[in-house]
Design an enzyme around this catalytic site. Structure first.
Site, PDB file in Angstrom:
ATOM      1  N   ASN A 179       0.530  -1.632  -0.220  1.00  0.00           N
ATOM      2  CA  ASN A 179       0.356   0.332   0.194  1.00  0.00           C
ATOM      3  C   ASN A 179       0.191   1.425   0.012  1.00  0.00           C
ATOM      4  OD1 ASN A 179      -2.696  -0.920   0.558  1.00  0.00           O
ATOM      5  ND2 ASN A 179      -1.901  -1.986   3.142  1.00  0.00           N
ATOM      6  N   TYR A 180       1.890   1.375   0.686  1.00  0.00           N
ATOM      7  CA  TYR A 180       2.652   2.410   0.932  1.00  0.00           C
ATOM      8  C   TYR A 180       4.426   2.774  -0.063  1.00  0.00           C
ATOM      9  CZ  TYR A 180      -0.299   3.430   4.841  1.00  0.00           C
ATOM     10  OH  TYR A 180      -1.069   4.016   5.398  1.00  0.00           O
ATOM     11  N   ILE A 181       4.509   1.925  -0.482  1.00  0.00           N
ATOM     12  CA  ILE A 181       6.422   1.766  -1.280  1.00  0.00           C
ATOM     13  C   ILE A 181       5.227   1.636  -2.664  1.00  0.00           C
ATOM     14  CG2 ILE A 181       8.039   0.957  -1.398  1.00  0.00           C
ATOM     15  CD1 ILE A 181       7.983  -0.447   1.058  1.00  0.00           C
TER      16      ILE A 181
END
Length: 753
Positions: free
Chosen positions: A710-712
């Site tokens: 979800n974030y990188i």
DNA sequence: GATTCTACTTAGCAGACACGAA
DNA sequence: TTCGTGTCTGCTAAGTAGAATC
């Protein structure tokens, strides 16, 4: 007065207090300041708004009004409704027919079997599709009553339950040994709902009245479900495969939909089965009954010309909608919070891919604004308006510690918080500028950090905690995520608190990857990649529960490495026995022989012998089981003895070796070359095992997956793999490679976040 | 302006599955 | 082939955010 710190008066009081200025002066000064701030933000607003308007105009130039607004055909059973709400009307006005060139491209791509949406710009996402066809959803099978001898016991007596109540009792029975079932809140909620179902169904069928949870005995039900599990395990691989194939065949038609003429995968096409709600943390509603969803509860969303999937026999769908401003295919309302559950496309779908891409692009856009934002909040930490100070501190915490926005929560949810909902007791101040954060965040995961903060932040937190505030009171009493996000929009359209998490996660990853030298084996590079990933996961506080056997498995891995080292040392000793002059030629090579103590060696011997003995006992038992089954003659005890005598011989040999230091290898290990080759092999195995163990230990409490998914920004990983010659399969699983196809196919090794 | 509703992303857990060692 | 273990995936709970409504 409580309102003292919530109302305007308090601002002034704070200021006066802080800076020793008379109240009247503060009032005047603030008025002036406020006007200044207003002017600034207005001019910012205007310029950004005009840019945004311009962009939106460009984006929307394709939009063509759909003139037809026919009622979809009702087919007797189905209640087909028009979307009547105002919002939907507005959205409907934007309904589009995609322009021809785009359609042509789609046709072409369809021929190739692939739609590369990332190769053409489409910034407008208010319309999600032009055509949408699907086969509805998979409804869980109806309840099958338990065999007549499997019952709930009440006060020692078997109870005849009506099927509706038996099903609910079974939900609890199946999870009897879990932590949930041992939780008193879970028990209370379950029991209450169970009694209600039982009452509605007319009570027990054999006159027993159930009143107390403590008198209920679910063990017979539990044992039965365990037995079913065991039986399932026992099936041959062929039988298991057949079951899987049958299931896949039955689900095939639901697994895909047709979106704008393309075949795309649906995500959760199965309607959630009934069961007991497993709330996380101290959830007041945990254990409540999640009732069975009926087709009548379900709203299907398809295009107006799409054939309406047939509802299960004797049923009809709740509603058919034709709303192309949303991504969902079906929805229903669950009974516990009356909230909506959706059936959506899979992560590898074009719509999800585009959302993902936009998310990361938005985070990248923040790069151009972050310096100004940071400069601003540092300045505002000294603002004379309390709200401005709270905004500044909140953005600081969100930016530096990656806190979530922290929306308000109701009484019937778990008590978890984020930045705006932090309370007095969640923050402890240790002068001069150390802050201890201790609270439960999303999913009731503990956020505990003792950190040094900016001195002004510390001072502000002290003000936010000043009496009459006490435990239970909001730290940011004038702030909520909506106010905060409105403020952030002034810097950049679409900027909200959550963008900071994505930005800081990806930025951290980029910085960490930049530090990795392009050298060493793939395993070493992977270890370093994981370390970078772990930095991000720690920043985002992504945790996981340590598995039950973790300590034991670490011990085992350590033992294994020790044993490999012993084997290597033993080979080196043997080498010297063959060619003693090698010691003088290359003393460093043989240094490690001295590293292993006699005690260590004896311990390794003991473990090996123990393992060998166990192995032969098991072998003997297994062989005889087989023979028994095949009605063959059993192995005599003497066979086992013979094997164990062999182990005894080995034991003697080790003892002698320990005493004399002279190694006796297998007869095949008779040349220097063979021994050297074996040493090299062992070296490699030791290295691999050590790397894996280090990774394992460091990852035991940290969940790397969440940040990876979800974030990188996936493009960072793609670039890393290309640049460092690491196969992408080593980092992205098959599912992730499908989800991030857009990233894999769209960047070269010079791309940066 | 506060509250509610809707639609979406983010999150950890647990069972299924794959794979290597014996 | 079996067993044990780690990884992967599906599931669904729990967030965020912004629009709609009161």
């Amino acid at each position: 007065m409580t309102t003292d710190y919530q109302g305007r008066k308090r601002d002034e009081a704070d200021e006066a207090d802080e800076e020793n200025v008379p109240l009247s002066q503060v009032s005047k000064r603030r008025k002036l300041k406020n006007e200044d701030v207003k002017d600034e933000s207005e001019s910012d607003d205007e310029s950004l708004a005009s840019i945004f308007k311009k962009k939106s105009k460009e984006k929307l130039k394709k939009v063509k009004l759909e003139e037809k607004d026919e009622d979809a055909t009702a087919d007797g059973k189905e209640t087909v409704k028009k979307v009547t709400k105002t919002s939907k009307k507005v959205k409907k006005e934007k309904k589009t027919v995609k322009d021809e060139s785009e359609q042509d491209q789609n046709d072409e791509e369809e021929e190739n079997g692939e739609y590369k949406w990332w190769e053409n710009e489409n910034e407008d996402d208010s319309i999600k599709w032009t055509t949408l066809k699907h086969n509805g959803v998979v409804i869980p099978p109806p309840y099958e009553p338990l065999p007549s001898h499997i019952k709930l016991y009440y006060d020692g007596k078997p109870v005849d339950l009506p099927p509706e109540a038996e099903e609910v009792a079974g939900f609890y029975g199946a999870m009897l040994e879990t932590d949930h079932a041992k939780n008193p809140v879970f028990q209370k909620n379950f029991f209450q709902d169970f009694l209600e179902v039982l009452k509605t169904a007319g009570g027990t069928k054999n006159g027993i009245t159930i009143e107390k949870f403590e008198k209920c005995d679910f063990t017979k039900m539990f044992d039965y479900f365990e037995l079913l599990k065991e039986e399932k395990k026992k099936l041959t691989s062929q039988e298991k495969k057949q079951i899987r194939l049958d299931r896949e065949k039955a689900e095939e038609k639901y697994k895909f939909c047709e979106l704008d003429g393309r075949k795309e995968q649906v995500g959760n096409f199965k309607v959630e089965p009934p069961g007991l709600f497993r709330g996380r943390g101290a959830h007041p509603k945990t254990g409540k009954l999640k009732r069975r969803v009926q087709p009548e509860d379900i709203i299907l969303n398809l295009d107006k010309d799409a054939p309406i999937p047939e509802a299960p026999e004797g049923h009809h769908w709740g509603e058919i909608r034709n709303d192309n401003s949303v991504q969902w295919l079906a929805m229903w309302r669950e009974n516990i919070f009356n909230s909506v559950k959706y059936v959506r496309l899979a992560a590898n779908s074009s719509l999800k891919g585009q959302s993902d891409y936009k998310k990361f692009e938005k985070a990248r856009q923040l790069k151009d604004h972050i310096d100004a934002i940071r400069k601003d909040y540092k300045k505002q930490l000294k603002s004379e308006v309390m709200l401005e100070r709270q905004k500044a501190v909140a953005i600081y915490l969100i930016d530096v510690f990656a806190l979530r926005a922290g929306g308000e929560k109701s009484e019937d949810e778990a008590d978890t918080v984020g930045c705006c909902s932090l309370r007095y007791e969640h923050v402890t101040l240790k002068p001069p500028n150390t802050v201890v954060f201790d609270f439960l965040g999303k999913d009731s995961i503990r956020f505990y950090q003792e950190v040094e903060v900016d001195k002004k932040v510390f001072k502000n937190l002290k003000i936010f905690k000043r009496p009459p505030k006490q435990p239970g009171h909001q730290l940011f009493d004038r702030l909520d995520p909506s106010t905060l996000n409105k403020h952030l929009q002034n810097y950049m359209p679409g900027l909200s608190a959550k963008v900071f998490r994505t930005y800081n996660a990806s930025k951290t990853m980029q910085d960490q990857l930049d530090l990795i030298p392009n050298e060493g084996s793939v395993a070493e590079k992977l270890l370093r990649y994981n370390a970078a990933n772990r930095t991000v996961a720690i920043l985002c506080n992504h945790q996981r529960t340590v598995t039950k056997g973790h300590a034991q498995s670490v011990q085992k891995a350590n033992d294994k490495i020790k044993e490999l080292e012993w084997q290597k040392i033993r080979l080196k000793k043997a080498l010297l026995q063959l060619e003693p002059e090698r010691l003088k030629k290359n003393p460093a090579y043989f240094e490690e022989i001295e590293d292993m103590t006699k005690e260590d060696e004896a311990e390794i011997h003991r473990r090996i012998i123990e393992r060998e003995i166990e192995k032969y006992h098991k072998k003997f038992a297994r062989e005889n089981d087989k023979r028994k089954f095949e009605k063959e003659e059993l192995l005599p005890e003497s066979q086992l003895k013979e094997w164990l005598d062999g182990v005894d011989e080995l034991k003697k040999q080790y003892k002698e070796e320990l005493k004399t230091g002279v190694v006796e290898l297998k007869p095949t290990m008779n040349t220097v070359e063979k021994i050297e080759k074996q040493i090299e092999r062992l070296d490699n195995r030791i290295q691999t095992n050590s790397i894996q163990l280090k990774d394992k230990e460091e990852n035991s409490q940290v969940s790397l997956g969440t940040s990876k998914i979800n974030y990188i920004d996936p493009r960072l990983t793609v670039v890393f793999c290309k640049k460092y010659d690491v196969p992408i399969e080593k980092i992205f699983t098959k599912t992730l490679r499908e989800k991030f196809k857009w990233a894999i196919e769209s960047v070269d090794e010079n791309w940066r976040f």
